[in-house]
Design an enzyme around this catalytic site. Structure first.
Site, PDB file in Angstrom:
ATOM      1  N   ASP A   1       0.865  -1.194   0.000  1.00  0.00           N
ATOM      2  CA  ASP A   1       0.000   0.000   0.000  1.00  0.00           C
ATOM      3  C   ASP A   1       0.892   1.232   0.000  1.00  0.00           C
ATOM      4  O   ASP A   1       2.105   1.146   0.252  1.00  0.00           O
ATOM      5  CB  ASP A   1      -0.906   0.012   1.243  1.00  0.00           C
ATOM      6  CG  ASP A   1      -1.889   1.189   1.232  1.00  0.00           C
ATOM      7  OD1 ASP A   1      -2.341   1.589   0.147  1.00  0.00           O
ATOM      8  OD2 ASP A   1      -2.196   1.720   2.317  1.00  0.00           O
ATOM      9  N   SER A   2       0.286   2.388  -0.230  1.00  0.00           N
ATOM     10  CA  SER A   2       1.034   3.641  -0.149  1.00  0.00           C
ATOM     11  C   SER A   2       1.380   3.972   1.296  1.00  0.00           C
ATOM     12  O   SER A   2       2.350   4.679   1.554  1.00  0.00           O
ATOM     13  CB  SER A   2       0.193   4.774  -0.740  1.00  0.00           C
ATOM     14  OG  SER A   2      -1.053   4.830  -0.074  1.00  0.00           O
TER      15      SER A   2
ATOM     16  N   CYS B   1      -4.237  -1.663  -1.914  1.00  0.00           N
ATOM     17  CA  CYS B   1      -4.459  -0.244  -2.163  1.00  0.00           C
ATOM     18  C   CYS B   1      -5.420  -0.157  -3.341  1.00  0.00           C
ATOM     19  O   CYS B   1      -5.132  -0.704  -4.412  1.00  0.00           O
ATOM     20  CB  CYS B   1      -3.125   0.425  -2.498  1.00  0.00           C
ATOM     21  SG  CYS B   1      -3.274   2.133  -3.030  1.00  0.00           S
TER      22      CYS B   1
ATOM     23  N   GLU C   1      -3.602   9.241   8.113  1.00  0.00           N
ATOM     24  CA  GLU C   1      -2.149   9.046   8.302  1.00  0.00           C
ATOM     25  C   GLU C   1      -1.639   9.941   9.436  1.00  0.00           C
ATOM     26  O   GLU C   1      -0.647   9.639  10.076  1.00  0.00           O
ATOM     27  CB  GLU C   1      -1.387   9.351   7.008  1.00  0.00           C
ATOM     28  CG  GLU C   1      -1.575   8.310   5.911  1.00  0.00           C
ATOM     29  CD  GLU C   1      -0.723   7.040   6.086  1.00  0.00           C
ATOM     30  OE1 GLU C   1       0.318   7.090   6.758  1.00  0.00           O
ATOM     31  OE2 GLU C   1      -1.126   5.988   5.547  1.00  0.00           O
TER      32      GLU C   1
ATOM     33  N   CYS D   1     -11.171   2.425  -0.114  1.00  0.00           N
ATOM     34  CA  CYS D   1      -9.785   2.791   0.187  1.00  0.00           C
ATOM     35  C   CYS D   1      -9.432   2.016   1.449  1.00  0.00           C
ATOM     36  O   CYS D   1     -10.225   1.987   2.396  1.00  0.00           O
ATOM     37  CB  CYS D   1      -9.679   4.296   0.423  1.00  0.00           C
ATOM     38  SG  CYS D   1      -8.060   4.805   1.067  1.00  0.00           S
TER      39      CYS D   1
ATOM     40  N   HIS E   1      -7.542   2.593   3.764  1.00  0.00           N
ATOM     41  CA  HIS E   1      -7.400   3.398   4.982  1.00  0.00           C
ATOM     42  C   HIS E   1      -8.745   3.533   5.723  1.00  0.00           C
ATOM     43  O   HIS E   1      -8.768   3.759   6.928  1.00  0.00           O
ATOM     44  CB  HIS E   1      -6.925   4.814   4.646  1.00  0.00           C
ATOM     45  CG  HIS E   1      -5.464   4.938   4.362  1.00  0.00           C
ATOM     46  ND1 HIS E   1      -4.877   4.405   3.237  1.00  0.00           N
ATOM     47  CD2 HIS E   1      -4.463   5.543   5.065  1.00  0.00           C
ATOM     48  CE1 HIS E   1      -3.577   4.688   3.249  1.00  0.00           C
ATOM     49  NE2 HIS E   1      -3.304   5.380   4.345  1.00  0.00           N
TER      50      HIS E   1
HETATM   51  N1  DGL Z   1      -4.965   2.853   0.856  1.00  0.00           N
HETATM   52  C1  DGL Z   1      -4.923   3.524  -0.429  1.00  0.00           C
HETATM   53  C2  DGL Z   1      -6.163   3.134  -1.233  1.00  0.00           C
HETATM   54  O1  DGL Z   1      -6.765   2.115  -0.905  1.00  0.00           O
HETATM   55  C3  DGL Z   1      -4.667   4.961  -0.152  1.00  0.00           C
HETATM   56  C4  DGL Z   1      -4.470   5.786  -1.343  1.00  0.00           C
HETATM   57  C5  DGL Z   1      -3.586   6.983  -1.217  1.00  0.00           C
HETATM   58  O2  DGL Z   1      -2.400   6.835  -0.938  1.00  0.00           O
HETATM   59  O3  DGL Z   1      -4.118   8.064  -1.510  1.00  0.00           O
HETATM   60  O4  DGL Z   1      -6.555   3.750  -2.195  1.00  0.00           O
END
Ligand code: DGL
Length: 279
Positions: free
Chosen positions: A14-15, A77, A156, A188, A190
């Site tokens: 993931d990011s 992600c 975050e 997402c 997150h």
């Molecule tokens: N967890 C990522 C997703 O599911 C986050 C995306 C991001 O870094 O903006 O899209």
């Protein structure tokens, strides 16, 4: 028949912190598997970057991960799944599982009135990956999407219970509230961290997050390919990050509970250096 890579690790990418919600579900379902987590904090958020940038970041992360003795890759992600999954699948020789199809399938199963809401990053919403996945199952379902780009930075930052989160969410969810959806997908990884706040606003709406459903799809894939771990003890859990933030470790603990993981910093080489990516 035993496959020689059975005891290799599963990579989860993931990011940032969001993919840990998927890693936690995998841990829960497949405790004997070794996990390698990759969080590209240096380039977070992906959701507001161009398609090319997201593809290049994903590719660099995957190039690193395939050198860690892995047998499967989970793109945990939505943004990277929507932009890069089909391309990455062509470039690696291991199974790749994304998070969009599992979430879309779960929403189709649950919705009674065939009206589904999606919230996700700007990039995920622009890709139309959710409406496409849902319409492949049932073209008569109405899908209402809303890009919610401020949520990832707030999460975050650890502001999951902060009053600002409620204000931002109420604003974002107003459109969806008017659409009489009975199901909403947290598009997402997150967003499971703010599930409670979403439910407070959308009281009677069923909330889908793809963490559990992705773990189920991964388990099926490992079964089919004869790749399940043969170990009996709990697998190791390594976390690689391209940068650090003040809140990563405490948020990680909140998601993973008593899980013991080792944290490592990693520097990646980008073929195009700091080139400007064009959409
Ligand atoms: N967890 C990522 C997703 O599911 C986050 C995306 C991001 O870094 O903006 O899209």
């Amino acid at each position: 028949m035993k496959n020689s890579s059975n005891n290799h690790a599963i990579a989860v990418f993931d990011s940032g912190i969001g993919g840990l919600t998927v890693a936690a579900a995998i841990r829960n379902m497949l405790p004997a598997e070794d996990l390698v987590y990759f969080g590209d904090l240096l380039h977070l958020p992906y959701g507001s970057k161009s398609r090319n940038a997201v593809l290049e970041f994903t590719r660099s992360a995957v190039n690193f991960l395939v050198r860690q003795n892995i047998k499967a890759l989970v793109i945990a992600c939505n943004t990277a799944t929507s932009v890069a999954k089909s391309q990455i699948e062509k470039e690696v020789s291991i199974p790749v599982v994304g998070v969009i199809v599992p979430g879309a399938l779960a929403a189709c199963r649950v919705s009674k009135n065939s009206r589904i809401g999606i919230i996700g990053t700007t990039r995920t919403v622009a890709s139309d990956a959710y409406p496409e996945a849902i319409h492949r199952v049932n073209p008569d379902i109405s899908v209402f999407q809303k890009a919610t780009p401020l949520l990832v930075p707030l999460i975050e930052e650890g502001w999951v219970d902060h009053p600002v989160m409620k204000i931002v969410l109420s604003e974002y969810l107003r459109d969806i509230q008017g659409k009489a959806v009975d199901t909403i997908v947290l598009g997402c990884t997150h967003y499971p961290l703010i599930r409670g706040a979403v439910q407070e606003i959308l009281k009677d709406v069923y909330i889908i997050d793809s963490a559990h459903t992705t773990a189920v799809m991964l388990k099926d894939t490992l079964h089919r390919k004869n790749l399940m771990s043969r170990k009996t003890e709990t697998g190791v859990f390594r976390v690689f990050l391209t940068d650090t933030t003040d809140y990563f470790q405490s948020m990680a603990q909140r998601i993973l509970g008593s899980e013991v993981c080792s944290f490592h910093n990693v520097t990646l080489q980008y073929p195009n250096g700091s080139a400007v990516y064009t959409a």
